[in-house]
Design a protein around this motif. Structure first.
Motif, PDB file in Angstrom:
ATOM      1  N   ASN A  15       0.837  -1.196   0.000  1.00  0.00           N
ATOM      2  CA  ASN A  15       0.000   0.000   0.000  1.00  0.00           C
ATOM      3  C   ASN A  15       0.875   1.250   0.000  1.00  0.00           C
ATOM      4  N   ALA A  18       1.981   1.799  -3.492  1.00  0.00           N
ATOM      5  CA  ALA A  18       0.921   2.420  -4.295  1.00  0.00           C
ATOM      6  C   ALA A  18       0.788   3.899  -3.971  1.00  0.00           C
ATOM      7  N   GLN A  19       0.953   4.267  -2.701  1.00  0.00           N
ATOM      8  CA  GLN A  19       0.895   5.675  -2.319  1.00  0.00           C
ATOM      9  C   GLN A  19       2.037   6.466  -2.944  1.00  0.00           C
ATOM     10  N   ARG A 214      -7.885   8.752  -4.899  1.00  0.00           N
ATOM     11  CA  ARG A 214      -7.082   7.558  -4.708  1.00  0.00           C
ATOM     12  C   ARG A 214      -6.185   7.691  -3.480  1.00  0.00           C
ATOM     13  N   LEU A 218      -6.189   5.088  -0.372  1.00  0.00           N
ATOM     14  CA  LEU A 218      -4.979   4.375   0.028  1.00  0.00           C
ATOM     15  C   LEU A 218      -4.626   4.647   1.482  1.00  0.00           C
ATOM     16  N   THR A 221      -7.003   2.632   3.630  1.00  0.00           N
ATOM     17  CA  THR A 221      -6.660   1.206   3.563  1.00  0.00           C
ATOM     18  C   THR A 221      -5.425   0.906   4.403  1.00  0.00           C
ATOM     19  N   TYR A 222      -4.448   1.791   4.328  1.00  0.00           N
ATOM     20  CA  TYR A 222      -3.226   1.599   5.116  1.00  0.00           C
ATOM     21  C   TYR A 222      -3.542   1.618   6.613  1.00  0.00           C
TER      22      TYR A 222
END
Length: 246
Positions: A15, A18-19, A214, A218, A221-222
């Motif tokens: 994650n 992705a960030q 997004r 993220l 989610t993290y």
């Protein structure tokens, strides 16, 4: 319990990756010709001596979104935008060949035609040098025509032609220096069908609204994955107390 912990840790790690990709896209939202990166991850089973018991998240090769940006009118003679598919060939700092859609060009004090990043633009015989001129014009096929300094208004001369290429985007990659190159390291042949339009620039293809959304997703989610790791740790501590280990 270790499966719970390490699965959450694996997800949190990727994650963060992705960030980083998303933040890099946002940072280049106003960079002309920029192509956003796509975070690519997949599940990979971890094999054991008896049976497979875990599927961890693994990072794939960084993908590039080659969709086009919007056209922005500037009216400047040395601003060019690719019409449709294609790239401008430039010389990378290491002497290799790279490709860009950023057409905000300029001529330095030595007469070198450079991109906004200071990369020499390649022509038929290498980096393009422009003689002293009264005016300069770039044609749709990349031909550079000038009126030499001190000459008559109708005395025009073609000095070089920008090397325009149209490789298969599947054969391209973004290297650590942020430049797009051929995966095999070979030079791409010029394509006479690629066309440019002067007085225009192509914007980045990053959608800032989507990127900001997004970023929030993220982040949440993290946080969830970190809470899962804390929960796994708390459960483990309770088990240890019950067993009288701690």
């Amino acid at each position: 319990m270790d499966r719970f912990m390490y699965l959450a840790m694996s997800g949190a790690k990727e994650n963060l990756y992705a960030q980083a990709i998303n933040n890099h896209n946002l940072a280049n939202a106003t960079t002309h010709g920029f192509r956003q990166s796509l975070a690519d991850a997949y599940t990979a089973p971890i094999t054991g001596p008896v049976y497979d018991s875990r599927d961890y998240v693994q990072v794939g090769n960084e993908a590039i979104d080659f969709s086009h940006g919007a056209m922005q009118s500037t009216g400047r003679d040395l601003d060019v935008a690719i019409q449709g598919e294609g790239f401008i060939a430039v010389q990378a700092p290491d002497g290799g060949e790279a490709y860009t859609r950023a057409g905000n060009l300029h001529v330095d004090a030595q007469g070198m035609l450079l991109t906004d990043r200071g990369l020499p633009v390649l022509g038929d015989g290498g980096p393009i040098t422009v003689p002293p001129d009264e005016s300069i014009l770039i044609g749709t096929d990349g031909t550079i025509t000038i009126r030499p300094e001190g000459s008559a208004p109708n005395a025009l001369a073609a000095v070089n032609r920008i090397r325009l290429v149209n490789p298969d985007t599947a054969t391209l990659e973004r290297t650590e220096d942020g430049l797009i190159r051929a995966k095999d390291g070979q030079e791409v042949e010029a394509d006479a069908n690629v066309r440019v339009v002067t007085g225009m620039l192509e914007t980045s293809n990053v959608n800032t609204v989507e990127a900001l959304t997004r970023m929030i997703e993220l982040s949440r989610t993290y946080e969830t994955q970190i809470k899962m790791m804390e929960t796994a740790n708390n459960i483990e501590e309770r088990h240890n107390r019950l067993l009288g280990i701690s």
